[in-house]
Design an enzyme around this catalytic site. Sequence first.
Site, PDB file in Angstrom:
ATOM      1  N   GLU A 269      -1.514  -6.208   3.830  1.00 55.32           N
ATOM      2  CA  GLU A 269      -1.344  -7.397   2.993  1.00 55.32           C
ATOM      3  C   GLU A 269       0.155  -7.610   2.848  1.00 55.32           C
ATOM      4  O   GLU A 269       0.800  -6.946   2.043  1.00 55.32           O
ATOM      5  CB  GLU A 269      -1.975  -7.201   1.615  1.00 55.32           C
TER       6      GLU A 269
ATOM      7  N   GLN B 219       4.102   3.155   7.571  1.00 52.42           N
ATOM      8  CA  GLN B 219       4.005   4.595   7.815  1.00 52.42           C
ATOM      9  C   GLN B 219       2.645   5.070   7.325  1.00 52.42           C
ATOM     10  O   GLN B 219       2.212   4.685   6.245  1.00 52.42           O
ATOM     11  CB  GLN B 219       5.091   5.346   7.048  1.00 52.42           C
TER      12      GLN B 219
ATOM     13  N   SER C  54      13.116   0.094   4.943  1.00 51.60           N
ATOM     14  CA  SER C  54      14.089  -0.922   5.364  1.00 51.60           C
ATOM     15  C   SER C  54      13.532  -2.328   5.188  1.00 51.60           C
ATOM     16  O   SER C  54      14.278  -3.269   4.895  1.00 51.60           O
ATOM     17  CB  SER C  54      14.500  -0.698   6.822  1.00 51.60           C
TER      18      SER C  54
END
Length: 181
Positions: A127, A146, A101
Site C-alpha cells: 500500500e 525489505q 531511503s
Amino acid sequence: MLLADWQIKDRIASGDLKISPFDPARVQPASVDLLLDHYLRVPRTPGVEIDVKAVLAGHTTMAEIDEDGWLMKPGDFVLASTMERVVLPPDLAARVEGKSSLGRLGLAIHVTAGFIDPGFAGQITLEIANFSPWPIRLRQQMPVAQLCLIPMSAAPQRPYGRAGNHYQDQYGPVESRYELR
C-alpha cells in the site's frame, strides 16, 4: 527475534522458505530486499465514499508502470506488489518494511498492513502512499521493501491458506476484500 542473513540463505537452500526470483545479493543482515513489480491498482473513483460494511469489488483499476515510470503526486495512493513470490513455511511469519531511503523521501511502502502470516504464499501487496510535498516517480524492479522473517515459537494449528483466507496465492496487487463481521 528475526532470522539472520545466513539463516535466510540456509532456509532458502533447504527449500522450506521460497522467494522467487531469489538473488542472494539482496540478502541484508536481517532481511531480504524485494523489488517493485510492474502492475499497480489505482483508485477508480477518488473521492467516492467507501463503506467498510460492504466494500465493493472494482473500487480500483489495474495500471502498469511503463519505461517512463509511474509518477505519484503528493497525496497519491496506489496498491502495488513485489516482483517476488514468497512462500512461508508454517514456522515462519514475516514483516514487510519500506526501504528507509524511500521513507526519507516521504514515500510509505505499506500504510498499515506489514504483517504476513505463516503459511502465506503469493506476491506481497504493498500500500504505497506519497506523503511528501514532491512528486515521486516509481520504477519497475526498484528495491522497494525489505522482508524480515520471524521464527514462530510453534507452528500454528491453521497456517494461512487453510481457512479460505482472502489473499492466499495472490498474483499482482489485490484490492481490499474486507468484510465487516
